[in-house]
Scaffold this motif. Structure first.
Motif, PDB file in Angstrom:
ATOM      1  N   SER A  14      74.449 -12.109  50.579  1.00  0.00           N
ATOM      2  CA  SER A  14      73.404 -11.632  49.680  1.00  0.00           C
ATOM      3  C   SER A  14      72.100 -12.410  49.800  1.00  0.00           C
ATOM      4  O   SER A  14      71.047 -11.914  49.429  1.00  0.00           O
ATOM      5  CB  SER A  14      73.905 -11.713  48.241  1.00  0.00           C
ATOM      6  N   GLY A  15      72.187 -13.635  50.288  1.00  0.00           N
ATOM      7  CA  GLY A  15      70.989 -14.470  50.315  1.00  0.00           C
ATOM      8  C   GLY A  15      70.732 -15.141  48.983  1.00  0.00           C
ATOM      9  O   GLY A  15      69.752 -15.845  48.804  1.00  0.00           O
ATOM     10  N   ILE A  16      71.647 -14.927  48.040  1.00  0.00           N
ATOM     11  CA  ILE A  16      71.498 -15.501  46.706  1.00  0.00           C
ATOM     12  C   ILE A  16      72.264 -16.815  46.614  1.00  0.00           C
ATOM     13  O   ILE A  16      73.400 -16.900  47.064  1.00  0.00           O
ATOM     14  CB  ILE A  16      72.031 -14.531  45.642  1.00  0.00           C
ATOM     15  N   THR A  43      64.820 -24.942  44.688  1.00  0.00           N
ATOM     16  CA  THR A  43      64.349 -23.556  44.814  1.00  0.00           C
ATOM     17  C   THR A  43      63.317 -23.437  45.926  1.00  0.00           C
ATOM     18  O   THR A  43      63.340 -22.484  46.688  1.00  0.00           O
ATOM     19  CB  THR A  43      63.720 -23.043  43.507  1.00  0.00           C
ATOM     20  N   GLN A  44      62.453 -24.432  46.012  1.00  0.00           N
ATOM     21  CA  GLN A  44      61.443 -24.383  47.067  1.00  0.00           C
ATOM     22  C   GLN A  44      62.093 -24.367  48.445  1.00  0.00           C
ATOM     23  O   GLN A  44      61.760 -23.553  49.303  1.00  0.00           O
ATOM     24  CB  GLN A  44      60.505 -25.586  46.935  1.00  0.00           C
ATOM     25  N   GLN A  98      63.787 -21.096  49.200  1.00  0.00           N
ATOM     26  CA  GLN A  98      62.830 -20.073  49.591  1.00  0.00           C
ATOM     27  C   GLN A  98      62.406 -20.260  51.048  1.00  0.00           C
ATOM     28  O   GLN A  98      62.332 -19.305  51.805  1.00  0.00           O
ATOM     29  CB  GLN A  98      61.602 -20.124  48.680  1.00  0.00           C
ATOM     30  N   ASP A  99      62.138 -21.507  51.407  1.00  0.00           N
ATOM     31  CA  ASP A  99      61.717 -21.786  52.779  1.00  0.00           C
ATOM     32  C   ASP A  99      62.795 -21.361  53.775  1.00  0.00           C
ATOM     33  O   ASP A  99      62.503 -21.026  54.920  1.00  0.00           O
ATOM     34  CB  ASP A  99      61.408 -23.280  52.955  1.00  0.00           C
ATOM     35  N   GLY A 133      64.611 -18.804  53.408  1.00  0.00           N
ATOM     36  CA  GLY A 133      64.827 -17.363  53.318  1.00  0.00           C
ATOM     37  C   GLY A 133      65.873 -16.948  52.299  1.00  0.00           C
ATOM     38  O   GLY A 133      66.294 -15.796  52.282  1.00  0.00           O
ATOM     39  N   LYS A 134      66.266 -17.873  51.458  1.00  0.00           N
ATOM     40  CA  LYS A 134      67.229 -17.521  50.413  1.00  0.00           C
ATOM     41  C   LYS A 134      66.529 -17.494  49.061  1.00  0.00           C
ATOM     42  O   LYS A 134      65.343 -17.782  48.963  1.00  0.00           O
ATOM     43  CB  LYS A 134      68.370 -18.546  50.385  1.00  0.00           C
ATOM     44  N   ILE A 135      67.297 -17.173  48.045  1.00  0.00           N
ATOM     45  CA  ILE A 135      66.679 -17.117  46.719  1.00  0.00           C
ATOM     46  C   ILE A 135      67.613 -17.695  45.667  1.00  0.00           C
ATOM     47  O   ILE A 135      68.830 -17.587  45.794  1.00  0.00           O
ATOM     48  CB  ILE A 135      66.259 -15.688  46.366  1.00  0.00           C
ATOM     49  N   ALA A 136      67.026 -18.314  44.666  1.00  0.00           N
ATOM     50  CA  ALA A 136      67.813 -19.028  43.659  1.00  0.00           C
ATOM     51  C   ALA A 136      68.039 -18.199  42.412  1.00  0.00           C
ATOM     52  O   ALA A 136      67.121 -17.563  41.902  1.00  0.00           O
ATOM     53  CB  ALA A 136      67.105 -20.323  43.279  1.00  0.00           C
ATOM     54  N   MET A 137      69.278 -18.214  41.948  1.00  0.00           N
ATOM     55  CA  MET A 137      69.600 -17.656  40.639  1.00  0.00           C
ATOM     56  C   MET A 137      69.850 -18.834  39.720  1.00  0.00           C
ATOM     57  O   MET A 137      70.535 -19.784  40.097  1.00  0.00           O
ATOM     58  CB  MET A 137      70.870 -16.831  40.722  1.00  0.00           C
ATOM     59  N   ALA A 197      76.914 -14.267  45.152  1.00  0.00           N
ATOM     60  CA  ALA A 197      76.084 -15.359  45.653  1.00  0.00           C
ATOM     61  C   ALA A 197      76.774 -15.994  46.858  1.00  0.00           C
ATOM     62  O   ALA A 197      77.991 -16.137  46.880  1.00  0.00           O
ATOM     63  CB  ALA A 197      75.878 -16.398  44.549  1.00  0.00           C
ATOM     64  N   LEU A 208      76.185  -6.317  42.930  1.00  0.00           N
ATOM     65  CA  LEU A 208      75.274  -5.762  43.923  1.00  0.00           C
ATOM     66  C   LEU A 208      75.494  -4.254  44.035  1.00  0.00           C
ATOM     67  O   LEU A 208      74.548  -3.457  43.973  1.00  0.00           O
ATOM     68  CB  LEU A 208      75.529  -6.423  45.281  1.00  0.00           C
ATOM     69  N   MET A 233      56.999 -26.166  37.986  1.00  0.00           N
ATOM     70  CA  MET A 233      58.149 -26.100  37.096  1.00  0.00           C
ATOM     71  C   MET A 233      58.779 -27.448  36.815  1.00  0.00           C
ATOM     72  O   MET A 233      59.672 -27.536  35.986  1.00  0.00           O
ATOM     73  CB  MET A 233      59.184 -25.079  37.589  1.00  0.00           C
ATOM     74  N   ILE A 291      70.371 -11.843  34.095  1.00  0.00           N
ATOM     75  CA  ILE A 291      70.393 -13.104  34.823  1.00  0.00           C
ATOM     76  C   ILE A 291      69.036 -13.369  35.455  1.00  0.00           C
ATOM     77  O   ILE A 291      68.334 -12.442  35.842  1.00  0.00           O
ATOM     78  CB  ILE A 291      71.507 -13.122  35.883  1.00  0.00           C
ATOM     79  N   ALA A 292      68.694 -14.650  35.536  1.00  0.00           N
ATOM     80  CA  ALA A 292      67.355 -15.033  35.990  1.00  0.00           C
ATOM     81  C   ALA A 292      67.346 -15.429  37.457  1.00  0.00           C
ATOM     82  O   ALA A 292      68.217 -16.159  37.929  1.00  0.00           O
ATOM     83  CB  ALA A 292      66.844 -16.202  35.160  1.00  0.00           C
ATOM     84  N   MET A 293      66.362 -14.912  38.160  1.00  0.00           N
ATOM     85  CA  MET A 293      66.078 -15.382  39.515  1.00  0.00           C
ATOM     86  C   MET A 293      64.825 -16.224  39.438  1.00  0.00           C
ATOM     87  O   MET A 293      63.867 -15.849  38.769  1.00  0.00           O
ATOM     88  CB  MET A 293      65.812 -14.189  40.428  1.00  0.00           C
ATOM     89  N   LEU A 294      64.833 -17.350  40.113  1.00  0.00           N
ATOM     90  CA  LEU A 294      63.722 -18.280  39.974  1.00  0.00           C
ATOM     91  C   LEU A 294      62.915 -18.322  41.263  1.00  0.00           C
ATOM     92  O   LEU A 294      63.479 -18.535  42.338  1.00  0.00           O
ATOM     93  CB  LEU A 294      64.267 -19.665  39.645  1.00  0.00           C
ATOM     94  N   ASN A 328      59.504 -20.108  42.982  1.00  0.00           N
ATOM     95  CA  ASN A 328      58.517 -21.166  42.897  1.00  0.00           C
ATOM     96  C   ASN A 328      57.241 -20.742  43.626  1.00  0.00           C
ATOM     97  O   ASN A 328      57.299 -20.296  44.757  1.00  0.00           O
ATOM     98  CB  ASN A 328      59.114 -22.405  43.574  1.00  0.00           C
ATOM     99  N   GLN A 349      59.445 -10.211  46.730  1.00  0.00           N
ATOM    100  CA  GLN A 349      60.841 -10.636  46.762  1.00  0.00           C
ATOM    101  C   GLN A 349      61.599 -10.028  45.585  1.00  0.00           C
ATOM    102  O   GLN A 349      62.723  -9.550  45.738  1.00  0.00           O
ATOM    103  CB  GLN A 349      60.896 -12.171  46.706  1.00  0.00           C
ATOM    104  N   TYR A 355      64.929  -7.405  45.662  1.00  0.00           N
ATOM    105  CA  TYR A 355      66.208  -7.564  44.988  1.00  0.00           C
ATOM    106  C   TYR A 355      66.340  -6.601  43.820  1.00  0.00           C
ATOM    107  O   TYR A 355      67.230  -6.732  43.001  1.00  0.00           O
ATOM    108  CB  TYR A 355      66.408  -9.013  44.536  1.00  0.00           C
TER     109      TYR A 355
END
Lengths: 337, 337
Positions: free
Chosen positions: A64-66, A87-88, A91-92, A94-98, A121, B55, B74, B96-99, B101, B115, B119
């Motif tokens: 999922s990239g999550i 999180t930074q 992102q760099d 190519g993934k994303i934070a929940m 995830a 998903l 943040m 649910i929260a996606m964060l 930056n 992004q 999603y």
DNA sequence: GGCACTGTTGCAAGCGCGTGCAAATGCTGC
DNA sequence: GCAGCATTTGCACGCGCTTGCAACAGTGCC
């Protein structure tokens, strides 16, 4: 909501006069598409405002990239800076934070991990309480990867990032000694997490090694207020300590404030203080706190690069643990330096 | 990774001896399932460690349950407390929260929103720079809802939550006056966001209304260090101010530290200081800062309940903006009170 | 027994996507 | 002109899920 909120690859295909697969391939790196087709697809996609549906993609790729961040006390300076770094870096990569908050109850980490599984995830990074062993097993069985930061859990499977808390605490004894301190104290919270306890034990052990006793006091949660209470307790003793290692910068700030404003003790004149974390406030000129720096960026990098590695290689050979060291940041809350 | 990392409803169905639909219905609130079937499904699901794939569910329902938080700075106390409150409330509401930056560049808010669209986030909550109008349009066209917190944007469509910054700043003038202050100053950053500017203008206007001039100084980003620099500038002037309103608590902390330790000015004796946000540090006894409290919980509640409302009702009738007020928290950085 | 009705269940379609496979296309060299 | 090859394209399937629809079983009543 309107009927067709999102535009699908199908519509892009029709507008561009190609098949849907062509659209898919255009947005899949490494797929074989002629420049002409790609151009027409991109054009149509822009015109329609098309964006690949990562939910569907995650369904297909079973990736999922999550990445789930499971955190308590996220309003706290140290925690929030770690969240920021992670999180930074995600992102760099190519993934994303929940983000999941576990302040409520104790079973909430388990609940959070369940949530992470539901959203498929790829991994969870845990910065708060320790999850039940059964749950971590569930995660691993579900193909989810686990990173424990400063949890110091000895479970098999998760990737563990820790600090050399004990060693750091040991070095501090030498520093206090050089400042001429003899009556050492340790101010801890009652949280009892592995890293906090490691700092305490490391400090006591190093002191004992040179024949010094340490007065230990524990109180409340890990925060500013506890620092004040701990000061109350430690500074009213018959033989007042002349050096205090606070398990956390927040505790140290509370401690220093109480020492100065309530007991009129001069720091570092009459009392040396050290903390741990190197939060932003430690550098503020009201504190000038000597402390150990959490290598936040390094922790985040370590976690994310491990996630980047393909898990398919030999599991026996995979590294499951990393220990980073915390550098002492010298400021004026300890004499000399 | 193993072949079948996740267990699907199909497998649960087979084990329970029912159809796949029965499994689905068991986990869909309000669906019609007999108690017996439900029991067998739940049992099989537990045994296999089954978890609904959100998903896939999001794909079906075109409602993912994901809300994107788009944030800069943040690590900052105010921001992190807001993040905490919002994620908690989202969780309580079953979302649910996606964060994301956005510290890097300026276009990063747009990237973040893209992004979010990928999603299929149901909504995005923006706590940082202002997104391009074209992007917000894209979001809305894609059926994504938008919440702007303290952005004070006048775009149509997004839900906007703001504070009565100007009114609050006005009330502060009275407070300074009662403390006997006459030479007012305002210490701002160069960020120039709508809320910061509203505080500045509100303060100046209220002062002018009673015939007082305000010395305004602006410098750097919104943080502690800027506060120090601003103190340097404002406290070396020929006619030194006796009351300073800092646009932010962080600025105020830096300002107070510089004032006391560098210029040996007594607060509140020779100088009254106020801030804005009521971050945790404002209550620390080194500062005891009088400040305006951001109603963090109320902001979060406002945002989440708006998201909970069905967007399908008459759009003309929908509320698109809310203004909350910031209460003044009295502490000893201003005389009297 | 027949009927209407309520409550459950299975079937099958479709959400938007990636990709293996085979067909189509274009090009080279004889 | 044609075989041989590389490149591109379309078809169709399946990822895991929800849900309308129709089939079915069970109940109460005439």
């Amino acid at each position: 909501m309107s009927q067709k909120p999102f535009v699908s690859a199908q519509e892009v295909a029709e507008r561009a006069g190609v098949s849907r697969s062509a659209v898919s391939r255009t947005f899949t790196p490494g797929a074989s598409v002629s420049p002409e087709t790609r151009r027409r697809v991109v054009e149509a996609a822009d015109a329609l405002g098309y964006h690949v549906n990562h939910l569907a993609r995650g369904l297909m790729l079973s990736e999922s990239g999550i990445v789930c961040l499971i955190v308590s006390d996220m309003g706290t300076p140290y925690r929030s800076s770690l969240i920021r770094a992670v999180t930074q870096q995600l992102q760099d990569a190519g993934k994303i934070a929940m983000l999941i908050n576990t302040d409520r109850s104790d079973g909430s980490v388990d609940l959070a991990l369940r949530q992470a599984i539901r959203y498929r995830a790829d991994a969870s990074i845990i910065l708060s309480g320790m999850p039940d062993k059964s749950i971590t097993q569930l995660c691993l069985k579900n193909g989810q990867r686990l990173v424990l930061i400063n949890r110091d859990d000895d479970q098999e499977g998760p990737f563990r990032i820790n600090l050399d808390d004990a060693a750091a605490a040991g070095r501090l004894v030498t520093a206090f000694l050089r400042a001429g301190c003899r009556r050492l104290a340790f101010a801890n919270s009652e949280a009892g997490t592995p890293s906090l306890m490691a700092r305490e034990h490391g400090f006591i052990a190093a002191a004992k090694a040179i024949g010094l006793e340490v007065v230990v006091e524990r109180y409340g949660p890990t925060g500013y207020e506890s620092g004040r209470v701990l000061a109350q307790r430690l500074l009213t003793q018959s033989e007042r300590p002349d050096a205090v290692f606070c398990a956390t910068d927040l505790i140290a700030c509370g401690f220093m404030d109480a020492a100065r404003h309530q007991f009129s003790i001069a720091i570092p004149g009459q009392l040396c203080v050290a903390g741990f974390d190197d939060i932003e406030q430690a550098a503020w000129s009201s504190y000038e706190l000597t402390t150990f720096a959490q290598p936040v960026e390094a922790i985040a990098r370590e976690a994310v690069t491990w996630l980047g590695k393909d898990g398919s290689d030999d599991p026996a050979e995979r590294i499951h643990s990393v220990r980073l060291n915390a550098d002492l940041v010298w400021r004026s809350s300890i004499r000399g330096g």
